[in-house]
Design a protein around this motif. Structure first.
Motif, PDB file in Angstrom:
ATOM      1  N   PRO A  25       3.155   3.609 -29.976  1.00 41.54           N
ATOM      2  CA  PRO A  25       2.175   2.516 -29.936  1.00 41.54           C
ATOM      3  C   PRO A  25       0.932   2.796 -30.786  1.00 41.54           C
ATOM      4  O   PRO A  25       0.318   1.877 -31.312  1.00 41.54           O
ATOM      5  N   ASP A  26       0.576   4.058 -30.959  1.00 41.37           N
ATOM      6  CA  ASP A  26      -0.618   4.421 -31.731  1.00 41.37           C
ATOM      7  C   ASP A  26      -0.456   4.231 -33.231  1.00 41.37           C
ATOM      8  O   ASP A  26      -1.428   4.327 -33.974  1.00 41.37           O
ATOM      9  N   GLU A  28       0.354   1.586 -34.847  1.00 42.13           N
ATOM     10  CA  GLU A  28       0.142   0.186 -35.261  1.00 42.13           C
ATOM     11  C   GLU A  28      -0.575   0.037 -36.611  1.00 42.13           C
ATOM     12  O   GLU A  28      -0.113  -0.717 -37.464  1.00 42.13           O
ATOM     13  N   ARG A  31       1.927   0.564 -39.640  1.00 40.28           N
ATOM     14  CA  ARG A  31       3.258  -0.063 -39.674  1.00 40.28           C
ATOM     15  C   ARG A  31       3.499  -0.910 -40.912  1.00 40.28           C
ATOM     16  O   ARG A  31       4.613  -1.008 -41.392  1.00 40.28           O
TER      17      ARG A  31
END
Length: 116
Positions: A25-26, A28, A31
């Motif tokens: 999740p970190d 982001e 990406r």
């Protein structure tokens, strides 16, 4: 471009590393390409001359555009190094990139050692 001889397994390992990074999740901010226009970071293309992100690396892997694991590693490092170059030393983004760089190097070292 097919993998260089002996690089099939290391490149498969790099795919796993990229997928694991993308699942975090970190990750982001890393990406997709930096939306420097939308973020009004108009100096970004002047500071960062070779932009790179994990989504682009994943697409290049899927298209067979890397012939060695080293090439993949260079692009992954570029993601973190670009962030650390553009953002202030010690800022949240800088620290996040530094942390991902350290974790990536640990995993990549294993790929290099096991695939010799």
């Amino acid at each position: 471009m097919p993998p260089a001889p002996g690089q099939e397994e290391p490149i498969k390992r790099m795919v796993k590393i990229v997928n694991a990074l993308l699942a975090s999740p970190d990750v982001e901010p890393f990406r997709e390409p930096v939306d420097w226009r939308g973020l009004e970071l108009y100096d970004y293309p002047k500071v960062i001359t070779k932009m790179m992100d994990l989504g682009t690396i994943k697409r290049r892997l899927e298209r067979g555009q890397y012939s060695t694991a080293h090439q993949v590693a260079e692009d992954i490092r570029l993601v973190w190094n670009n962030c650390m170059t553009y953002n202030a030393d010690g800022s949240d983004f800088w620290l996040l990139a530094k942390s991902f760089l350290r974790r990536f190097e640990d995993r990549y070292r294993k790929v290099r050692n096991e695939c010799k």
